[in-house]
Write a protein that holds these residues in place. Structure first.
Motif, PDB file in Angstrom:
ATOM      1  N   PRO A 126       8.770  10.323 -16.187  1.00  0.00           N
ATOM      2  CA  PRO A 126       9.880   9.609 -15.911  1.00  0.00           C
ATOM      3  C   PRO A 126       9.894   9.252 -14.364  1.00  0.00           C
ATOM      4  N   LEU A 127      10.050   7.826 -14.164  1.00  0.00           N
ATOM      5  CA  LEU A 127      10.106   7.427 -12.628  1.00  0.00           C
ATOM      6  C   LEU A 127      10.820   6.347 -12.518  1.00  0.00           C
ATOM      7  N   ALA A 128      11.861   6.225 -11.738  1.00  0.00           N
ATOM      8  CA  ALA A 128      12.631   5.158 -11.569  1.00  0.00           C
ATOM      9  C   ALA A 128      12.351   4.320  -9.945  1.00  0.00           C
ATOM     10  N   LEU A 129      12.732   3.311  -9.885  1.00  0.00           N
ATOM     11  CA  LEU A 129      12.667   2.417  -8.572  1.00  0.00           C
ATOM     12  C   LEU A 129      13.265   3.344  -7.408  1.00  0.00           C
ATOM     13  N   LYS A 130      14.352   3.960  -7.854  1.00  0.00           N
ATOM     14  CA  LYS A 130      15.012   4.677  -6.814  1.00  0.00           C
ATOM     15  C   LYS A 130      14.339   5.909  -6.256  1.00  0.00           C
ATOM     16  N   ASP A 131      13.549   6.624  -7.187  1.00  0.00           N
ATOM     17  CA  ASP A 131      12.773   7.567  -6.820  1.00  0.00           C
ATOM     18  C   ASP A 131      11.862   7.159  -5.643  1.00  0.00           C
ATOM     19  N   VAL A 132      11.070   6.110  -5.965  1.00  0.00           N
ATOM     20  CA  VAL A 132      10.058   5.568  -4.920  1.00  0.00           C
ATOM     21  C   VAL A 132      10.582   5.047  -3.514  1.00  0.00           C
ATOM     22  N   ALA A 133      11.805   4.294  -3.845  1.00  0.00           N
ATOM     23  CA  ALA A 133      12.382   3.938  -2.526  1.00  0.00           C
ATOM     24  C   ALA A 133      12.743   4.933  -1.623  1.00  0.00           C
ATOM     25  N   GLU A 134      13.560   6.074  -2.218  1.00  0.00           N
ATOM     26  CA  GLU A 134      13.761   7.225  -1.353  1.00  0.00           C
ATOM     27  C   GLU A 134      12.680   7.738  -0.766  1.00  0.00           C
ATOM     28  N   ALA A 135      11.462   8.170  -1.466  1.00  0.00           N
ATOM     29  CA  ALA A 135      10.157   8.504  -1.077  1.00  0.00           C
ATOM     30  C   ALA A 135       9.617   7.933   0.195  1.00  0.00           C
ATOM     31  N   VAL A 136       9.612   6.372   0.170  1.00  0.00           N
ATOM     32  CA  VAL A 136       9.091   5.621   1.158  1.00  0.00           C
ATOM     33  C   VAL A 136      10.160   5.008   2.162  1.00  0.00           C
ATOM     34  N   GLY A 137      11.340   5.425   1.990  1.00  0.00           N
ATOM     35  CA  GLY A 137      12.253   4.921   3.196  1.00  0.00           C
ATOM     36  C   GLY A 137      12.596   3.698   3.088  1.00  0.00           C
ATOM     37  N   LEU A 145       0.648  -1.038  -0.072  1.00  0.00           N
ATOM     38  CA  LEU A 145       0.038  -0.127  -0.002  1.00  0.00           C
ATOM     39  C   LEU A 145       0.905   1.233  -0.108  1.00  0.00           C
ATOM     40  N   LYS A 146       1.865   1.319   0.975  1.00  0.00           N
ATOM     41  CA  LYS A 146       2.942   2.315   0.851  1.00  0.00           C
ATOM     42  C   LYS A 146       3.415   2.712  -0.588  1.00  0.00           C
ATOM     43  N   ILE A 147       4.074   1.591  -0.970  1.00  0.00           N
ATOM     44  CA  ILE A 147       4.558   1.826  -2.426  1.00  0.00           C
ATOM     45  C   ILE A 147       3.506   2.187  -3.352  1.00  0.00           C
ATOM     46  N   ALA A 148       2.577   1.512  -3.423  1.00  0.00           N
ATOM     47  CA  ALA A 148       1.585   1.876  -4.502  1.00  0.00           C
ATOM     48  C   ALA A 148       1.019   3.342  -4.408  1.00  0.00           C
ATOM     49  N   GLY A 149       0.907   3.762  -3.155  1.00  0.00           N
ATOM     50  CA  GLY A 149       0.454   5.248  -2.688  1.00  0.00           C
ATOM     51  C   GLY A 149       1.225   5.970  -3.094  1.00  0.00           C
ATOM     52  N   GLU A 150       2.473   5.856  -3.088  1.00  0.00           N
ATOM     53  CA  GLU A 150       3.733   6.799  -3.628  1.00  0.00           C
ATOM     54  C   GLU A 150       3.748   6.761  -5.118  1.00  0.00           C
ATOM     55  N   ILE A 151       3.551   5.618  -5.864  1.00  0.00           N
ATOM     56  CA  ILE A 151       3.415   5.616  -7.335  1.00  0.00           C
ATOM     57  C   ILE A 151       2.271   6.302  -7.769  1.00  0.00           C
ATOM     58  N   VAL A 152       1.264   6.592  -7.157  1.00  0.00           N
ATOM     59  CA  VAL A 152       0.130   7.122  -7.521  1.00  0.00           C
ATOM     60  C   VAL A 152       0.346   8.446  -7.233  1.00  0.00           C
ATOM     61  N   ARG A 153       1.014   8.795  -6.180  1.00  0.00           N
ATOM     62  CA  ARG A 153       1.244  10.279  -6.073  1.00  0.00           C
ATOM     63  C   ARG A 153       2.052  10.999  -7.139  1.00  0.00           C
ATOM     64  N   GLN A 154       3.352  10.041  -7.295  1.00  0.00           N
ATOM     65  CA  GLN A 154       3.840  10.694  -8.477  1.00  0.00           C
ATOM     66  C   GLN A 154       3.438  10.677  -9.814  1.00  0.00           C
ATOM     67  N   GLN A 155       2.566   9.692 -10.080  1.00  0.00           N
ATOM     68  CA  GLN A 155       1.839   9.603 -11.494  1.00  0.00           C
ATOM     69  C   GLN A 155       0.637  10.076 -11.486  1.00  0.00           C
ATOM     70  N   ALA A 156       0.331  11.050 -10.587  1.00  0.00           N
ATOM     71  CA  ALA A 156      -1.241  11.476 -10.680  1.00  0.00           C
ATOM     72  C   ALA A 156      -1.637  11.940 -11.977  1.00  0.00           C
ATOM     73  N   ALA A 157      -0.897  12.593 -12.769  1.00  0.00           N
ATOM     74  CA  ALA A 157      -1.200  13.145 -13.971  1.00  0.00           C
ATOM     75  C   ALA A 157      -1.707  12.026 -14.939  1.00  0.00           C
TER      76      ALA A 157
END
Length: 232
Positions: free
Chosen positions: A113-124, A90-102
Motif C-alpha cells: 500500500p502506498l499513497a501520494l501523501k506517503d511519497v509527498a511527505e518523504a520528499v518534502g 527523479l526525486k519522486i521516482a527514486g522514493e517510489i522505487v525505495r518504497q516499492q523495492a520488493a
C-alpha cells in the motif's frame, strides 16, 4: 472489449510511449534515471546572444537587441524550469522505487500500500505536486513497464492486522482465474474465499469490482465461452 464467441478473454494491449523513467539493478542497489531520449531539449547559443548585444547600433538595432535580450531571458527561465522538473521527477521516482523495492524483485504480488501523501511527505513536497509529476509518466522496470501512478495503491486489511495493496490483490484474482479448471470457472464468492484463505479479507462484491477492472468476464460468461470453444 468484445471478444468473439469461443475466444479466450485477453485484455487489449495498450499503446504506450517510451518510458520516461528507467530502473535498473546496480551493484549497490536500484538505479533510477530519466530516459534522455524522451526529454525536451533546449539549447541556448550564449555566444550568439552576446554578439547581438554588442552589435546594437541605432534605435532599430537597440529595439532588436532588447527583444533578443527578453527572448534570451525567457529561454533561460524555461531551461531552469525543465531542469527543475527533471530533478523533481527523479526525486519522486527514486522514493517510489525505495518504497516499492520488493515489487521490483518479486512482482505485483509484493506491491505494498502506498499513497501520494506517503511519497509527498518523504520528499518534502505537496501531495498535488507528486500527483501532477507522476501523471502520464511510465517507468521501465525489470518486471515490465508501468505507469508511475499504478505503483500507488490503497490498502486492504489482513488477518494479521497488516495491509496488502489492492493492486497485489487484483493480481491474485487474475492468477486464480487463469488457473481455474477448464469449463468449471469459479464464482466471485469462491474466489473471495480463496483470497481470504490467504489472509486477505475480501468480500464477493470486491472480487466482482476488481474482476471488472481486469476485464475478466463473469463465471457464467467464462463457462459459456468454454463450451463454445469445445464445440468449435
Amino acid at each position: 472489449f468484445n471478444p468473439k464467441p469461443g475466444e479466450a478473454y485477453e485484455a487489449a494491449p495498450l499503446r504506450v510511449h517510451a518510458p520516461d523513467v528507467i530502473v535498473t539493478k546496480g551493484p549497490d542497489g536500484w538505479v533510477v534515471d530519466l530516459n534522455r531520449s524522451t526529454l525536451p531539449a533546449l539549447v541556448i547559443n550564449e555566444a550568439y546572444a552576446a554578439e547581438i548585444g554588442k552589435a546594437a547600433r541605432g534605435k532599430a538595432a537597440e529595439e532588436g537587441a532588447q527583444f533578443a535580450s527578453e527572448a534570451l531571458g525567457s529561454a533561460r527561465w524555461l531551461r531552469r524550469a525543465l531542469e527543475q522538473r527533471n530533478s523533481t521527477t527523479l526525486k519522486i521516482a527514486g522514493e517510489i522505487v525505495r518504497q516499492q523495492a520488493a515489487f521490483l524483485t518479486e512482482g505485483l504480488s509484493a506491491l505494498k500500500p502506498l499513497a501520494l501523501k506517503d511519497v509527498a511527505e518523504a520528499v518534502g513536497m505537496h501531495e498535488s505536486t507528486v500527483s501532477r509529476v507522476t501523471s502520464g509518466l511510465l517507468m521501465a522496470t525489470p518486471k515490465g513497464c508501468f505507469p508511475l501512478k499504478s505503483l500507488f495503491s490503497v490498502s486492504l486489511a489482513t488477518d494479521e492486522g497488516d495491509a496488502r495493496a489492492a493492486a497485489a490483490v487484483r493480481n491474485m484474482i487474475e492468477a486464480i482465474v487463469k488457473s481455474e479448471p477448464a469449463g468449471k470457472p469459479l464464482s466471485d464468492d469462491a474466489i473471495a474465499k480463496l483470497v481470504s484463505g490467504q489472509g486477505v479479507k475480501l468480500a464477493r462484491r470486491t472480487v466482482a469490482k476488481y474482476r471488472e477492472m481486469l476485464k475478466i468476464p463473469s463465471s457464467s460468461e467464462r463457462r459459456r465461452r468454454a463450451r463454445l470453444a469445445m464445440v468449435g
